[in-house]
Design a protein around this motif. Structure first.
Motif, PDB file in Angstrom:
ATOM      1  N   LEU A 155       3.007  11.607 -11.742  1.00  0.00           N
ATOM      2  CA  LEU A 155       3.468  10.638 -10.750  1.00  0.00           C
ATOM      3  C   LEU A 155       2.311   9.801 -10.203  1.00  0.00           C
ATOM      4  CD1 LEU A 155       6.099  12.788  -8.805  1.00  0.00           C
ATOM      5  CD2 LEU A 155       6.549  10.886 -10.364  1.00  0.00           C
ATOM      6  N   MET A 156       1.167  10.431  -9.981  1.00  0.00           N
ATOM      7  CA  MET A 156       0.017   9.695  -9.463  1.00  0.00           C
ATOM      8  C   MET A 156      -0.575   8.748 -10.503  1.00  0.00           C
ATOM      9  SD  MET A 156      -0.564  10.193  -6.265  1.00  0.00           S
ATOM     10  CE  MET A 156      -2.277   9.753  -6.019  1.00  0.00           C
ATOM     11  N   SER A 157      -0.210   8.927 -11.770  1.00  0.00           N
ATOM     12  CA  SER A 157      -0.711   8.025 -12.815  1.00  0.00           C
ATOM     13  C   SER A 157      -0.009   6.673 -12.788  1.00  0.00           C
ATOM     14  CB  SER A 157      -0.526   8.662 -14.196  1.00  0.00           C
ATOM     15  OG  SER A 157       0.842   8.606 -14.610  1.00  0.00           O
ATOM     16  N   ILE A 158       1.079   6.570 -12.041  1.00  0.00           N
ATOM     17  CA  ILE A 158       1.805   5.304 -11.935  1.00  0.00           C
ATOM     18  C   ILE A 158       1.044   4.381 -10.983  1.00  0.00           C
ATOM     19  CG2 ILE A 158       4.007   4.227 -11.329  1.00  0.00           C
ATOM     20  CD1 ILE A 158       5.300   7.016 -11.690  1.00  0.00           C
ATOM     21  N   GLN A 159       0.947   3.121 -11.356  1.00  0.00           N
ATOM     22  CA  GLN A 159       0.207   2.166 -10.549  1.00  0.00           C
ATOM     23  C   GLN A 159       0.718   2.135  -9.105  1.00  0.00           C
ATOM     24  OE1 GLN A 159       1.253   1.789 -13.584  1.00  0.00           O
ATOM     25  NE2 GLN A 159      -0.192   0.673 -14.834  1.00  0.00           N
ATOM     26  N   ALA A 160      -0.204   2.085  -8.146  1.00  0.00           N
ATOM     27  CA  ALA A 160       0.049   1.905  -6.715  1.00  0.00           C
ATOM     28  C   ALA A 160       0.555   3.157  -6.012  1.00  0.00           C
ATOM     29  CB  ALA A 160       1.012   0.743  -6.450  1.00  0.00           C
TER      30      ALA A 160
END
Length: 296
Positions: A155-160
């Protein structure tokens, strides 16, 4: 940005705060931020969503489904007492902000309209729900295979994205232990163990419990604004300026929900294959059926 060698027609030398622009230029020795911003764009997630569609099909063979909905946009927040099920997905998608709570959806739309009027942007929170997820995905002995760690990283790999919690992660930090855990019960009708609540988000000890998987991810407001006011520095002149206006929206939270559920589905599918194995779908489902039967 031209695919041909050489410089761009309008090189960007004023990196935008909140983006990868400046650090990317420093890391790779670029003098044009466009070499960074085009590759750092969230357009890249389109490929993830395509791959995640296949992951969802695999999970469906095991009786598992992953969906998402928006629970916060700006200051407007939905009640978490009503969560959508897979049967409610059409209702969620029909909402302009992908919110299952009609009243909260209206408040979210008002937040977007208000931000748009002044050229600002909004962030929010997406909740991802996993129904029918098999127990035992992940590991309690391998630090790099703990399911909550894998989900958080995905989830943290998604931009922003700037924050992740499983279940009531941050809320339970302020509670006593007697109020923070999911009690274990036996459902005689279903002939299975159940949890009395979802405070842990369907995970314990780095593994899925078989209960409802709940993960939330917080997205910051978009850094590119329709009213450039954020200060920055021109990398050539070192003079102070304001960030330029690139193509942008007021918010991308509703779209981010689709990406978030995709990433969770990819993690669950990967761990299901690791757990149940096999060289064909028939073998994988057969292995899963034998495992499920052994749990009673």
């Amino acid at each position: 940005m031209s695919p041909d060698p050489g410089t761009t027609a309008t090189p960007l030398t004023a990196p935008r705060p909140g983006h990868a622009d400046l650090v990317g230029m420093q890391k790779y020795g670029f003098d044009d931020a466009r070499n960074v911003l085009e590759r750092a764009s969230a357009r890249e997630t389109a490929a993830r969503v395509a791959a995640g569609t296949m992951a969802k099909l695999l999970l469906a063979e095991l009786g598992a489904q992953v969906i998402s909905h928006v629970i916060q946009m700006g200051a407007a927040r939905a009640s978490t007492d009503r969560r959508p099920t897979p049967d409610d997905l059409e209702t969620v998608d029909d909402s302009p902000v992908r919110c299952f709570d009609p009243e909260a959806a209206e408040a979210m739309i008002a937040e977007v309209e208000a931000a748009a009027k002044v050229g600002d942007s909004l962030g929010g929170i997406v909740e991802v729900l996993g129904y029918g997820v098999p127990p035992g995905l992940g590991s309690h002995v391998h630090w790099d295979r703990k399911i909550d760690g894998l989900i958080a990283q995905a989830l943290m790999s998604i931009q922003a994205m700037k924050g992740v919690e499983l279940g009531d992660g941050f809320e339970v930090a302020g509670k006593r232990g007697s109020e923070a855990h999911d009690e274990i019960l036996w459902d005689a009708d279903a002939d299975t163990y159940v949890r009395a609540s979802t405070r842990a988000g369907g995970t314990e000890g780095g593994m899925t419990t078989g209960g409802l998987l709940v993960a939330r991810v917080a997205m910051k407001p978009l850094s590119t604004l329709n009213r450039p006011v954020l200060r920055t520095v021109d990398v050539e002149t070192k003079e102070e300026t304001v960030s330029f206006k690139e193509r942008t929206d007021v918010t991308a939270v509703p779209a981010a929900g689709v990406v978030a559920e995709t990433m969770v589905a990819l993690v669950l599918a990967q761990e299901a294959i690791r757990k149940f194995g096999g060289d064909s779908m028939a073998e994988l489902t057969r292995n899963y059926a034998a495992y499920a039967a052994s749990l009673h």
